[in-house]
Design a protein around this motif. Structure first.
Motif, mmCIF file in Angstrom:
data_model
loop_
_atom_site.group_PDB
_atom_site.id
_atom_site.type_symbol
_atom_site.label_atom_id
_atom_site.label_comp_id
_atom_site.label_asym_id
_atom_site.label_seq_id
_atom_site.Cartn_x
_atom_site.Cartn_y
_atom_site.Cartn_z
ATOM 1 N N LYS A 25 0.830 -1.209 0.000
ATOM 2 C CA LYS A 25 0.000 0.000 0.000
ATOM 3 C C LYS A 25 0.864 1.259 0.000
ATOM 4 C CE LYS A 25 -4.160 -1.876 2.237
ATOM 5 N NZ LYS A 25 -4.963 -1.894 3.488
ATOM 6 N N ALA A 26 1.944 1.264 0.777
ATOM 7 C CA ALA A 26 2.815 2.439 0.837
ATOM 8 C C ALA A 26 3.481 2.699 -0.516
ATOM 9 C CB ALA A 26 3.865 2.259 1.919
ATOM 10 N N LEU A 27 3.943 1.630 -1.183
ATOM 11 C CA LEU A 27 4.575 1.784 -2.489
ATOM 12 C C LEU A 27 3.559 2.216 -3.545
ATOM 13 C CD1 LEU A 27 6.882 -1.343 -2.305
ATOM 14 C CD2 LEU A 27 7.684 1.028 -2.489
ATOM 15 N N LEU A 28 2.367 1.643 -3.510
ATOM 16 C CA LEU A 28 1.312 2.082 -4.423
ATOM 17 C C LEU A 28 0.982 3.552 -4.191
ATOM 18 C CD1 LEU A 28 -1.238 -0.900 -4.345
ATOM 19 C CD2 LEU A 28 0.022 -0.098 -6.355
ATOM 20 N N ASP A 29 0.875 3.938 -2.939
ATOM 21 C CA ASP A 29 0.574 5.323 -2.589
ATOM 22 C C ASP A 29 1.599 6.269 -3.211
ATOM 23 O OD1 ASP A 29 -0.525 7.569 -1.297
ATOM 24 O OD2 ASP A 29 0.632 7.211 0.533
ATOM 25 N N ALA A 30 2.871 5.892 -3.141
ATOM 26 C CA ALA A 30 3.942 6.741 -3.663
ATOM 27 C C ALA A 30 4.181 6.553 -5.158
ATOM 28 C CB ALA A 30 5.233 6.448 -2.903
ATOM 29 N N TYR A 68 9.530 -1.480 -5.579
ATOM 30 C CA TYR A 68 10.484 -1.768 -4.508
ATOM 31 C C TYR A 68 11.922 -1.480 -4.933
ATOM 32 C CZ TYR A 68 12.643 -4.341 -0.620
ATOM 33 O OH TYR A 68 13.385 -4.698 0.469
ATOM 34 N N ASP A 69 12.166 -1.418 -6.239
ATOM 35 C CA ASP A 69 13.514 -1.104 -6.722
ATOM 36 C C ASP A 69 13.962 0.294 -6.305
ATOM 37 O OD1 ASP A 69 14.051 -3.541 -8.106
ATOM 38 O OD2 ASP A 69 12.711 -2.872 -9.714
ATOM 39 N N VAL A 85 0.408 -6.290 -5.701
ATOM 40 C CA VAL A 85 1.798 -6.661 -5.435
ATOM 41 C C VAL A 85 2.613 -6.634 -6.717
ATOM 42 C CG1 VAL A 85 3.325 -8.471 -4.554
ATOM 43 C CG2 VAL A 85 1.128 -8.040 -3.440
ATOM 44 N N ASP A 86 2.040 -7.119 -7.813
ATOM 45 C CA ASP A 86 2.751 -7.141 -9.084
ATOM 46 C C ASP A 86 3.122 -5.735 -9.554
ATOM 47 O OD1 ASP A 86 2.675 -9.884 -9.208
ATOM 48 O OD2 ASP A 86 0.889 -9.972 -10.488
ATOM 49 N N LYS A 87 2.308 -4.749 -9.198
ATOM 50 C CA LYS A 87 2.591 -3.369 -9.608
ATOM 51 C C LYS A 87 3.824 -2.801 -8.907
ATOM 52 C CE LYS A 87 -2.255 -2.130 -10.489
ATOM 53 N NZ LYS A 87 -3.404 -1.334 -9.987
ATOM 54 N N VAL A 88 4.101 -3.262 -7.693
ATOM 55 C CA VAL A 88 5.152 -2.619 -6.903
ATOM 56 C C VAL A 88 6.375 -3.498 -6.666
ATOM 57 C CG1 VAL A 88 3.463 -1.150 -5.744
ATOM 58 C CG2 VAL A 88 4.154 -3.300 -4.659
ATOM 59 N N LYS A 89 6.307 -4.779 -6.963
ATOM 60 C CA LYS A 89 7.438 -5.657 -6.674
ATOM 61 C C LYS A 89 8.621 -5.300 -7.572
ATOM 62 C CE LYS A 89 6.156 -9.438 -9.795
ATOM 63 N NZ LYS A 89 5.677 -10.843 -9.888
#
Length: 462
Positions: A37-42, A46-47, A444-448
């Motif tokens: 959620k935090a990565l999607l928000d931003a 994760y890279d 998850v696939d969007k931010v991994k």
């Protein structure tokens, strides 16, 4: 003294629901949800994360790696943090410090907990717990209180004694604690992440089973399972990624531990961290250039550590939100809720929202970030931007762990904040500031990680 180093900003936050500790979810699963959620928000993968700190108290070593490896095995430094009830904000403090130092541009702080039912206890019965010295001190000092020897589990007993010392010195009584607890439970009705949403009245709080002489069950925070995450970045990173429409500045942050006053003052209030909290608050207001009462008056919304209603009362005074010895008068005026001077614990606080130790401090920053973005929905504190300065008022966070450590943070909109365009609500698909939904595999696939996705561990449960 002014804050040292670069300006830093929270650009992504995520949280799970805080739930009863019944083993329904693993720490890895909860950590994945909050971080996703935090990565999607931003709007990041994760890279982009260069360093991470993961806080928890109940779990094996390297549990932080296990949780984050679900997003990628990118080789970044990952440090696991354990600092009692201030664990989450300690993780965030370390992440923020490294970005502020210039070593990194993007750091992730994650906190989670899977707890056991009932009062807190040690997991190592073959040795003395580090807080035993506090337990002994509070029991010795009980004889100086008007109520004499107390009873109950160690943590509520210590904080009860702190409140009783306050009552003996300045006035106030258990009804003020009931008003604080009822206020928090009423706030929690509007929080879908909250463990309890019952809205207990003052009368119901007072009628609940007694835990100590001063505290009833509804004045105490429950044990909880849950996770929260925050992403801290540099100013250059904000502008490079177009995050001016949601970046909230960490204007000042400090961490303090016990000084000799904890024991030398022979004070029940100091045993539970009054001076430690005061020292930390004074540091952050000094860093921000906010002096005296006028400085505190620039705060509009607060998330503070109400592990027990007793500590919320003491913390009003320690943070300087009122004159010394006037915390109970602040309660009487209603200056701790909507329509008053401050909105304190609009989330419902630990007493209602829940208290998963590793997640609590980061969760507080989640809620203040949403307040300052004005994404908090029915929890939104009014009047934060009804002042001449377009940056609006400050949000204040206070998180304490006995043994001990305190982290305080002052947050505010930066001068370049500009609403409009795509933001975290669009990327997540809803306003996670006041809506709680599970993540999906697609999320998850969007931010991994794109660089190491072939090595990502099989997701346990989604």
């Amino acid at each position: 003294m002014p804050a040292l180093g670069r300006r830093t900003f929270i650009v992504g936050v995520g949280c799970t629901a805080f739930i009863k500790p019944r083993g329904q979810r693993t720490t890895e699963e909860m950590g994945l949800e909050a971080a996703t959620k935090a990565l999607l928000d931003a709007g990041l993968t994760y890279d982009a994360v260069e360093v991470a700190f993961v806080g928890y108290c109940y779990g094996d070593s390297t549990t932080g790696q296990r949780a984050l490896y679900q997003l990628g095995m990118t080789g970044i430094p990952i440090t696991n943090v354990n600092n009692n009830c201030s664990t989450g904000s300690t993780a965030l403090y370390n992440a923020n410090t490294l970005v502020k130092s210039g070593m990194y541009d993007c750091a992730l702080a994650l906190g989670f907990e899977r707890m056991s039912r009932g009062s807190l206890g040690t997991n190592f019965p073959d040795r003395e717990p580090p807080t035993l010295i506090l337990n002994r001190a509070t029991q010795e000092l009980e004889q100086t209180l008007s109520t004499g020897e107390n009873h109950g589990p160690a943590a509520p007993r210590m904080f009860s004694n702190g409140a009783q010392e306050y009552f003996d010195k300045y006035g106030g009584h258990i009804n003020h604690l009931a008003q604080i607890a009822s206020k928090n439970h009423k706030h929690s009705v509007n929080n879908p992440y909250s463990q309890f949403r019952d809205g207990w009245t003052v009368e119901q709080v007072l009628a609940a089973p007694k835990i100590t002489k001063q505290l009833t069950k509804y004045m105490c925070s429950p044990t909880s399972d849950g996770a929260a995450c925050a992403i801290v970045v540099s100013e250059d990173f904000v502008h490079k990624h177009g995050l001016e429409n949601q970046a909230i500045e960490l204007v000042a942050q400090a961490m303090t531990t016990d000084d000799p006053a904890t024991f030398e003052n022979k004070s029940e209030m100091d045993v539970v961290g009054y001076t430690m909290s005061k020292n930390c608050a004074d540091q952050v207001f000094s860093q921000a250039g906010l002096v005296g009462k006028q400085g505190r008056d620039q705060v509009g919304v607060v998330e503070l550590h109400d592990c027990f209603a007793a500590n919320e009362l003491l913390t009003y005074d320690a943070l300087g939100l009122c004159e010394q010895g006037q915390a109970h008068k602040l309660v009487e005026r209603g200056d701790n809720t909507y329509g008053g001077k401050f909105v304190i614990n609009p989330s419902g606080g630990l007493e209602a929202k829940g208290h998963p130790l590793g997640a609590t401090g980061i969760g507080m920053h989640f809620y203040i970030t949403m307040q300052l973005r004005q994404w908090a929905g029915p929890m939104q504190a009014p009047g934060l931007f009804d002042i001449a300065d377009k940056r609006g008022k400050y949000g204040l966070v206070h998180n304490i762990g006995l043994g001990g450590a305190v982290v305080c943070s002052l947050l505010r909109r930066p001068e370049f904040f500009k609403e409009g365009g795509e933001d975290g609500r669009k990327r997540i698909g809803y306003n996670h500031g006041h809506e709680c939904r599970p993540i999906t595999r697609a999320d998850v696939d969007k931010v991994k990680s794109r660089k190491s996705s072939q090595y990502v561990l099989q997701l346990a449960r989604l």
